[in-house]
Design a protein around this motif. Structure first.
Motif, short mmCIF file in Angstrom:
data_model
loop_
_atom_site.label_atom_id
_atom_site.label_comp_id
_atom_site.label_asym_id
_atom_site.label_seq_id
_atom_site.Cartn_x
_atom_site.Cartn_y
_atom_site.Cartn_z
N UNK A 155 0.84 -1.19 0.00
CA UNK A 155 0.00 0.00 0.00
C UNK A 155 0.88 1.24 0.00
N UNK A 156 0.29 2.35 -0.40
CA UNK A 156 1.07 3.58 -0.44
C UNK A 156 0.48 4.61 0.52
N UNK A 157 1.30 5.59 0.84
CA UNK A 157 0.87 6.68 1.71
C UNK A 157 -0.34 7.38 1.10
N UNK A 158 -0.29 7.56 -0.21
CA UNK A 158 -1.40 8.23 -0.89
C UNK A 158 -2.72 7.49 -0.73
N UNK A 159 -2.67 6.15 -0.87
CA UNK A 159 -3.89 5.35 -0.70
C UNK A 159 -4.46 5.52 0.70
N UNK A 207 -6.06 8.74 1.35
CA UNK A 207 -7.31 8.94 0.62
C UNK A 207 -8.48 8.39 1.43
N UNK A 208 -8.17 7.54 2.42
CA UNK A 208 -9.21 6.98 3.28
C UNK A 208 -9.83 8.12 4.07
N UNK A 256 -9.35 13.29 6.70
CA UNK A 256 -9.85 14.39 7.53
C UNK A 256 -8.85 14.77 8.62
N UNK A 257 -8.27 13.75 9.23
CA UNK A 257 -7.33 14.04 10.31
C UNK A 257 -6.08 14.72 9.77
N UNK A 258 -5.60 14.23 8.61
CA UNK A 258 -4.38 14.82 8.05
C UNK A 258 -4.62 16.29 7.71
N UNK A 259 -5.78 16.55 7.07
CA UNK A 259 -6.08 17.92 6.67
C UNK A 259 -6.23 18.85 7.87
N UNK A 294 -13.00 0.28 2.88
CA UNK A 294 -11.56 0.40 2.66
C UNK A 294 -10.81 -0.84 3.14
N UNK A 295 -11.12 -1.26 4.36
CA UNK A 295 -10.40 -2.40 4.93
C UNK A 295 -10.68 -3.70 4.18
N UNK A 296 -11.92 -3.86 3.75
CA UNK A 296 -12.27 -5.09 3.03
C UNK A 296 -11.62 -5.10 1.65
N UNK A 297 -11.58 -3.92 1.02
CA UNK A 297 -10.90 -3.83 -0.28
C UNK A 297 -9.41 -4.12 -0.12
N UNK A 298 -8.84 -3.72 1.01
CA UNK A 298 -7.43 -4.01 1.29
C UNK A 298 -7.21 -5.52 1.36
N UNK A 299 -8.14 -6.21 2.00
CA UNK A 299 -8.05 -7.67 2.07
C UNK A 299 -8.03 -8.26 0.67
#
Lengths: 415, 415
Positions: free
Chosen positions: B163-167, B170-171, B176-179, B215-220
């Motif tokens: 996975x990447x930082x960008x992905x 995007x979650x 929201x927290x980063x912004x 998001x988590x399920x797509x990661x799986x």
């Protein structure tokens, strides 16, 4: 930044680009002078960490800046801790997104590491080598697989929890990539933490690194605090500019002087570095007093080339190289670099001169070679040879030397 | 998004908010219908994953939506795989930055997990429970410590490299927290990958989750592909709105119906949910046909309350609750919730009625209690009792029931 630098002994302050923290308080976690005093009072040598990346094998004089500083600590009685990054070298970069990291086998890493240590002086007399491997209390060689190989997930989570996404993205290279939309794989965030954890594992007092290592070394300091240790100091040394006078010295840029090069090659390259690098090289690669130099720039350049070569090859070899370089009759050649290299791998040793020059195809036949030698047209490293039967016992008698026939034919002998 | 939803059997499509991927191609990695057919042809039940967080213990009807869907898969012959997140529960959040994650001991996690499974029906007749624990091929209970506890650093790096930082940024929640500048600890990026790795470890075909789990399920799914497995499908079910009609059902918001509540309490709460939730509850918490409902909204509401209660408590108890709720003479009380609770922990069993009402301080003495009972002023769950010597054998005979003296004194019996 280096406010209190003059309070430090010269063997520490020389060439230093940054020291952090650098507070002149009485706190041995903030003031390096205090940490040094504490070490002296407690009779406990400082543990001075330097990481080695065993993916490369050839050490050049740019690398040597760090090893010279490490050696200075050894000579002052402290312990050099070489961390061989064997674990990270074996893992490499699983995404293949970065071209610089290549995954190596366990054997390759072992063999590279041994090769590297030998170049640093393993098994040699310390007076002829970069580091002192002879006094056990002054050297510790560790592989980070010792503590990383079996690091379990709980510990990894603990490590990761010590940093935030914001901190990582403030790091210059990550920041640039994120802004430009270049993907940053998540595991790349782990590397600074692993390097930092090395400091915890070996309980270091100081970590040496190039100026590009500030972030990673500061991470080590943070992790040590998180793990209840006295935090290390960071000592950053400049990254040497290469022979092109513009970019950092790097094998891929073909602007290096390798410490394994023969003395003539080393001297000749150094003698021709751009003028504005001469003082930098003298400062970072020798211990000479910069206030007592000749006023003639050409003399200073030759002095630098001689002293640096002497550091790696001994004073005799350096003087010889200087002599040969000056006497070398280059004929129509403008520079040493234009001379093609040729291997002696097809030559059977011991080899007589006439056979050698014929076998290396500098003369059309053995009899032609004899004639040329007797006629005075054949030189090795600029010195005429007159005996066609002069014998060379091993390739080492020739490697790095220049074979010359007449005024136009030159070859530089390689392995 | 749910284009081909009608092609799926009703037991799958009912209540579904999202299914991904949802392609009607012939590819069993893209079309769920194809995957289902493949399972049938190969006589290989689908492996249907659902994760349980053992930090909480009380299951409410909001949670039950997922378990009901899982049960539907079981009833169709497939295998339910319950993943108990014991490893992550034990690790918790080492930074303490998130208040929601609490670090639990191994014993606490074990005990919570057992409690949770019992609520789901472990050891019970499947017709009285949410899941079917009786047929071994239809249930698999796994703890993620099995594969996470000894996950070594190489594997963690391999996971992170997927996975990447960008992905991650995007979650939605991370974004929201980063912004907003709220720190995101690095290990938080690991959790979606660990949940995803659970899918690899158990080789799941489908993962069920709330709509916040996409998001988590797509990661799986991504990780399964990276590890060379057939990737899972994601089935997202709505997050139930709580009794306040506004926010998601959650213990901390005090708007829940727990599946362990007594039937009268459950029925009474359901009977009063805001009108616009009635059809949603019927759709998500029962199998009733929504096209055959009464035209009287009040009747539909009571029907929903009866059916949902019946699902958890059986039809007899549900009918009883409905009856009691209707017959309950509340006197000056406006609602059931206003009735104070009182424990029977000080009552010695078996207990006679006159002793009980005196001990619970609803009457000033035993003789006063006898008088009230004989005078017809005492009720239990709205039913008059006439015999002062009526005996209650255990606390269970009383818990959840309402004791009433005259028109003003009420108590609800708790443990």
């Amino acid at each position: 930044m280096l406010d209190h630098i003059n309070e430090l002994p010269d063997w520490i302050s020389r060439g230093l680009d940054d020291l952090f923290p650098n507070d002149n308080s009485g706190d041995s976690d903030q003031s390096f002078l205090k940490r040094l005093e504490l070490s002296s009072v407690d009779k406990k040598p400082l543990r001075v960490k330097l990481g080695i990346d065993p993916t490369g094998t050839d050490i050049h004089i740019g690398h040597s800046i760090l090893f010279r500083k490490l050696r200075a600590f050894q000579d002052a009685g402290h312990t050099a801790i070489l961390i061989i990054g064997d674990f990270t070298a074996r893992i490499g970069d699983p995404t293949g997104k970065s071209k610089t990291r290549i995954q190596l086998s366990k054997d390759e890493v072992q063999s590279n590491a041994l090769n590297y240590l030998e170049q640093l002086g393993l098994g040699k007399d310390p007076k002829d080598s970069l580091l002192d491997f002879s006094i056990p209390s002054r050297i510790e060689i560790r592989r980070n697989s010792e503590w990383l190989e079996n690091l379990n997930l709980s510990k990894v989570i603990e490590l990761l929890s010590n940093s935030t996404v914001g901190q990582m993205l403030a790091k210059e290279d990550f920041s640039n990539r994120y802004k430009s939309g270049t993907p940053i794989s998540l595991h790349e965030f782990l590397y600074p933490l692993l390097q930092g954890y090395d400091s915890v594992a070996i309980n270091s007092d100081v970590e040496l690194g190039g100026t590009d290592q500030k972030f990673n070394i500061a991470m080590g300091r943070d992790l040590q605090k998180a793990f209840g240790q006295k935090p290390q100091f960071g000592m950053l040394l400049p990254i040497l500019v290469g022979l092109d006078g513009a970019r950092k010295m790097s094998k891929s840029l073909d602007n290096i002087v390798g410490i394994n090069e023969d003395s003539l090659s080393m001297y000749s390259k150094l003698e021709k570095v751009p003028d504005d690098l001469v003082l930098t090289y003298l400062n970072l690669l020798t211990n000479e007093n910069l206030k007592e130099l000749s006023s003639n720039p050409r003399e200073v350049q030759k002095f630098m080339a001689l002293k640096v070569t002497s550091n790696f090859k001994g004073i005799e070899a350096a003087k010889n190289a200087q002599f040969n370089s000056e006497k070398l009759v280059l004929g129509t050649k403008d520079s040493l670099e234009e001379i093609p290299e040729a291997s002696v791998s097809n030559v059977n040793f011991p080899a007589k001169a006439f056979y050698l020059f014929s076998k290396m195809e500098m003369c059309s036949s053995s009899s032609e070679a004899r004639r040329q030698i007797l006629g005075g047209g054949v030189r090795i490293d600029g010195k005429k040879i007159m005996d066609p039967n002069l014998e060379f016992h091993t390739p080492d008698d020739l490697i790095g030397k220049i074979l010359q026939v007449g005024k136009k034919k030159f070859l530089r002998v390689s392995t």
